[in-house]
Design a protein around this motif. Structure first.
Motif, PDB file in Angstrom:
ATOM      1  N   PRO A 107       0.807  -1.228   0.000  1.00 27.56           N
ATOM      2  CA  PRO A 107       0.000   0.000   0.000  1.00 27.56           C
ATOM      3  C   PRO A 107       0.840   1.279   0.000  1.00 27.56           C
ATOM      4  O   PRO A 107       0.874   2.025   0.981  1.00 27.56           O
ATOM      5  CB  PRO A 107      -0.827  -0.136   1.284  1.00 27.56           C
ATOM      6  CG  PRO A 107       0.059  -0.918   2.211  1.00 27.56           C
ATOM      7  CD  PRO A 107       0.788  -1.895   1.330  1.00 27.56           C
ATOM      8  N   GLY A 108       1.531   1.525  -1.097  1.00 25.99           N
ATOM      9  CA  GLY A 108       2.317   2.744  -1.242  1.00 25.99           C
ATOM     10  C   GLY A 108       2.264   3.226  -2.673  1.00 25.99           C
ATOM     11  O   GLY A 108       1.727   2.547  -3.563  1.00 25.99           O
ATOM     12  N   VAL A 208      14.163   0.837   6.838  1.00 20.98           N
ATOM     13  CA  VAL A 208      12.737   0.764   7.173  1.00 20.98           C
ATOM     14  C   VAL A 208      12.500   1.216   8.600  1.00 20.98           C
ATOM     15  O   VAL A 208      11.587   2.009   8.889  1.00 20.98           O
ATOM     16  CB  VAL A 208      12.209  -0.668   6.963  1.00 20.98           C
ATOM     17  CG1 VAL A 208      10.771  -0.781   7.452  1.00 20.98           C
ATOM     18  CG2 VAL A 208      12.292  -1.062   5.496  1.00 20.98           C
ATOM     19  N   GLU A 209      13.322   0.737   9.514  1.00 20.76           N
ATOM     20  CA  GLU A 209      13.152   1.073  10.918  1.00 20.76           C
ATOM     21  C   GLU A 209      13.351   2.567  11.154  1.00 20.76           C
ATOM     22  O   GLU A 209      12.629   3.189  11.944  1.00 20.76           O
ATOM     23  CB  GLU A 209      14.125   0.262  11.784  1.00 20.76           C
ATOM     24  CG  GLU A 209      13.989   0.519  13.288  1.00 20.76           C
ATOM     25  CD  GLU A 209      12.583   0.247  13.810  1.00 20.76           C
ATOM     26  OE1 GLU A 209      12.172   0.939  14.762  1.00 20.76           O
ATOM     27  OE2 GLU A 209      11.901  -0.643  13.271  1.00 20.76           O
ATOM     28  N   LEU A 214      11.197   8.010  12.279  1.00 14.07           N
ATOM     29  CA  LEU A 214      11.010   9.388  11.825  1.00 14.07           C
ATOM     30  C   LEU A 214       9.530   9.746  11.789  1.00 14.07           C
ATOM     31  O   LEU A 214       9.134  10.848  12.199  1.00 14.07           O
ATOM     32  CB  LEU A 214      11.642   9.565  10.439  1.00 14.07           C
ATOM     33  CG  LEU A 214      11.545  10.969   9.830  1.00 14.07           C
ATOM     34  CD1 LEU A 214      12.284  11.987  10.684  1.00 14.07           C
ATOM     35  CD2 LEU A 214      12.105  10.968   8.408  1.00 14.07           C
ATOM     36  N   LEU A 215       8.703   8.822  11.319  1.00 17.46           N
ATOM     37  CA  LEU A 215       7.267   9.072  11.288  1.00 17.46           C
ATOM     38  C   LEU A 215       6.738   9.316  12.701  1.00 17.46           C
ATOM     39  O   LEU A 215       5.951  10.249  12.926  1.00 17.46           O
ATOM     40  CB  LEU A 215       6.542   7.882  10.653  1.00 17.46           C
ATOM     41  CG  LEU A 215       5.017   7.985  10.595  1.00 17.46           C
ATOM     42  CD1 LEU A 215       4.592   9.104   9.651  1.00 17.46           C
ATOM     43  CD2 LEU A 215       4.399   6.655  10.165  1.00 17.46           C
ATOM     44  N   ALA A 216       7.160   8.489  13.652  1.00 25.03           N
ATOM     45  CA  ALA A 216       6.715   8.657  15.036  1.00 25.03           C
ATOM     46  C   ALA A 216       7.145  10.013  15.585  1.00 25.03           C
ATOM     47  O   ALA A 216       6.369  10.684  16.296  1.00 25.03           O
ATOM     48  CB  ALA A 216       7.275   7.517  15.902  1.00 25.03           C
ATOM     49  N   GLN A 217       8.367  10.437  15.265  1.00 23.73           N
ATOM     50  CA  GLN A 217       8.848  11.740  15.730  1.00 23.73           C
ATOM     51  C   GLN A 217       8.005  12.881  15.161  1.00 23.73           C
ATOM     52  O   GLN A 217       7.667  13.836  15.862  1.00 23.73           O
ATOM     53  CB  GLN A 217      10.313  11.927  15.326  1.00 23.73           C
ATOM     54  CG  GLN A 217      11.288  11.000  16.022  1.00 23.73           C
ATOM     55  CD  GLN A 217      12.685  11.062  15.409  1.00 23.73           C
ATOM     56  OE1 GLN A 217      12.977  11.923  14.581  1.00 23.73           O
ATOM     57  NE2 GLN A 217      13.538  10.128  15.812  1.00 23.73           N
ATOM     58  N   LYS A 218       7.666  12.793  13.876  1.00 23.81           N
ATOM     59  CA  LYS A 218       6.904  13.864  13.235  1.00 23.81           C
ATOM     60  C   LYS A 218       5.461  13.916  13.734  1.00 23.81           C
ATOM     61  O   LYS A 218       4.836  14.973  13.742  1.00 23.81           O
ATOM     62  CB  LYS A 218       6.937  13.706  11.713  1.00 23.81           C
ATOM     63  CG  LYS A 218       8.326  13.856  11.124  1.00 23.81           C
ATOM     64  CD  LYS A 218       8.954  15.190  11.493  1.00 23.81           C
ATOM     65  CE  LYS A 218      10.379  15.297  11.011  1.00 23.81           C
ATOM     66  NZ  LYS A 218      11.017  16.575  11.421  1.00 23.81           N
ATOM     67  N   VAL A 243       5.036   5.152   5.751  1.00 25.21           N
ATOM     68  CA  VAL A 243       6.418   4.670   5.734  1.00 25.21           C
ATOM     69  C   VAL A 243       6.815   4.215   4.333  1.00 25.21           C
ATOM     70  O   VAL A 243       7.920   4.524   3.856  1.00 25.21           O
ATOM     71  CB  VAL A 243       6.604   3.539   6.768  1.00 25.21           C
ATOM     72  CG1 VAL A 243       7.949   2.840   6.574  1.00 25.21           C
ATOM     73  CG2 VAL A 243       6.512   4.093   8.180  1.00 25.21           C
ATOM     74  N   LEU A 244       5.937   3.492   3.657  1.00 29.83           N
ATOM     75  CA  LEU A 244       6.255   3.045   2.298  1.00 29.83           C
ATOM     76  C   LEU A 244       6.449   4.234   1.356  1.00 29.83           C
ATOM     77  O   LEU A 244       7.333   4.215   0.491  1.00 29.83           O
ATOM     78  CB  LEU A 244       5.143   2.129   1.778  1.00 29.83           C
ATOM     79  CG  LEU A 244       5.139   0.702   2.322  1.00 29.83           C
ATOM     80  CD1 LEU A 244       3.839   0.000   1.963  1.00 29.83           C
ATOM     81  CD2 LEU A 244       6.332  -0.085   1.793  1.00 29.83           C
TER      82      LEU A 244
END
Length: 428
Positions: A107-108, A208-209, A214-218, A243-244
């Motif tokens: 799903p990207g 990936v990690e 980074l997503l969690a930080q944003k 993330v994808l």
């Protein structure tokens, strides 16, 4: 990674290697030593659509005709980028080397088709478009200066590994909102990943990690960056989708841009047309970059499209579920659309952007991403030549080694020499 198949016969057609089935193996030195000659022979013997064989004996079609490639990339219904249609999935082992490039449905933006793809485009493209080109150029200049500072005092460098491969990923990190202190980590991770060696799988997991972190930080502390702008989109997306898409932006923008820089620098250093104009480098940089997209495009072959129903493509009958590979470089050299000036010295396409370097149609590289890549590549080359005006190859041009891949065309190394100059103190 290119694997030589021991079971291929030594028979050739017009100089092209041929598998026992009559398909052309999609590997071998011809794809990275002289692909233009190889494509000419393939076109002569097989026409605009060529039956090829991938690693492990997997069949596919390679489209090398300009008109046929335009047909494939324009008709997203007949030739969707939907790998779930592939009729070879039962034969694909989980460790197949090309699996990351082909990709199972995910799903990207890169691995979806139709309405699902349009949904991701509506998320990613506006976020890319919102990148301020002036701020981007300024950031790129600072990053380029920082990289050059590392080697400018010694009088020699490898501008492929020490500059071209690093600048795009560092700039993309800035675009994504990666903390400055993490930029080198991401750059090193991407270099290991792109090398394709034994450490590549572990590097991919780190990549990936890091995107997940980074997503969690944003989410906790949004800023003026690409990830935060995607998160601000009113359409809800799952974390996996974000993330994808972050991975796609980074991976798609890294090595092709790096090779655009490296191939353009090489052209300017070996071609008398550009060497004579080196004093006016800023003018000739644009010409060299455009010529590279036609003659030496970083992405040579792109996977893929899958046939939605039996149909005729060029002179070939392709079946439902067959994989179609996009021969971007081969289509650019198709004699049906190439015209040369009388003395044969200058291609008549000078300044013409009708090449397939960024693909075409519904699944092309988004226009804002193309503009970002051009700013990164052009700014990097400008800063390099401004700082090191007497840059020259440190080895004979004919000894330069291309990356051993039919898919991407860049250099494993690009050694140069120059008069040492002091560092300017730019950040990196």
């Amino acid at each position: 990674m290119i694997v030589t198949h021991p079971d291929y016969t030594t028979a050739t057609l017009g100089g092209c290697p041929v598998a026992p089935s009559g398909a052309v193996p999609l590997d071998g030195p011809g794809f990275h030593t002289d692909p233009a000659l190889l494509y000419t022979r393939m076109r002569s013997e097989h026409g605009p659509v060529v039956a090829v064989e991938l690693i492990g004996g997997i069949p596919a079609w390679l489209v090398i005709g300009y008109r046929e490639l335009h047909q494939v990339t324009t008709d997203g219904l007949l030739f969707p980028r939907d790998s779930s249609l592939w009729n070879q999935w039962p034969a694909i082992p989980p460790d197949w080397p090309l699996l990351p490039m082909v990709g199972r449905p995910q799903p990207g933006i890169y691995f979806t088709a139709g309405a699902a793809h349009a949904r991701h485009v509506a998320l990613v493209e506006p976020a890319l478009e919102s990148v301020d080109p002036f701020a981007l150029r300024s950031a790129c200049e600072q990053l380029a200066d920082g990289l050059i500072d590392r080697f400018c005092g010694r009088g020699h460098a490898d501008v492929a590994t020490e500059f071209a491969e690093l600048l795009p990923v560092l700039t993309l990190a800035w675009i994504l909102g990666v903390p400055e202190s993490d930029g080198p980590y991401l750059a090193q991770t991407m270099q290991v990943l792109c090398d394709g060696g034994p450490e590549a799988p572990a590097a991919y997991q780190r990549f990936v990690e890091y995107m997940r972190q980074l997503l969690a930080q944003k989410k906790l502390a949004p800023g003026q960056d690409l990830v935060s702008r995607m998160l601000a989109d009113p359409e809800p997306f799952a974390d996996e989708e974000y993330v994808l898409n972050m991975q796609s932006v980074t991976a798609a923008g890294h090595l092709p841009t790096a090779d655009w820089i490296g191939n353009s620098i090489r052209l300017m250093l070996v071609d008398d047309r550009f060497a004579a104009a080196f004093g006016a480098a800023r003018h000739s940089i644009g010409q060299a970059m455009t010529e590279v997209l036609w003659e030496d495009t970083p992405t040579q072959i792109l996977a893929g499209r899958w046939v939605a129903r039996d149909t005729r493509l060029g002179e070939a009958l392709v079946r439902r579920g067959d994989m179609v590979l996009l021969g971007l470089a081969a289509a650019n050299s198709d004699p049906h659309i190439r015209q040369y000036t009388g003395d044969g010295a200058d291609p008549a396409h000078s300044g013409n952007a009708a090449h397939f370097a960024f693909s075409h149609g519904e699944y092309r590289c988004p226009y804002p991403a193309q503009q970002i890549a051009e700013i990164i590549a052009r700014t990097g080359i400008e800063v390099l030549l401004d700082r090191l005006p007497d840059l020259d190859l440190a080895v004979p041009a004919e000894s330069l080694v291309r990356r051993p891949s039919p898919f991407l065309r860049g250099f494993t190394s690009l050694p140069v020499r120059f008069t040492p100059v002091p560092a300017v103190g730019g950040g990196s």
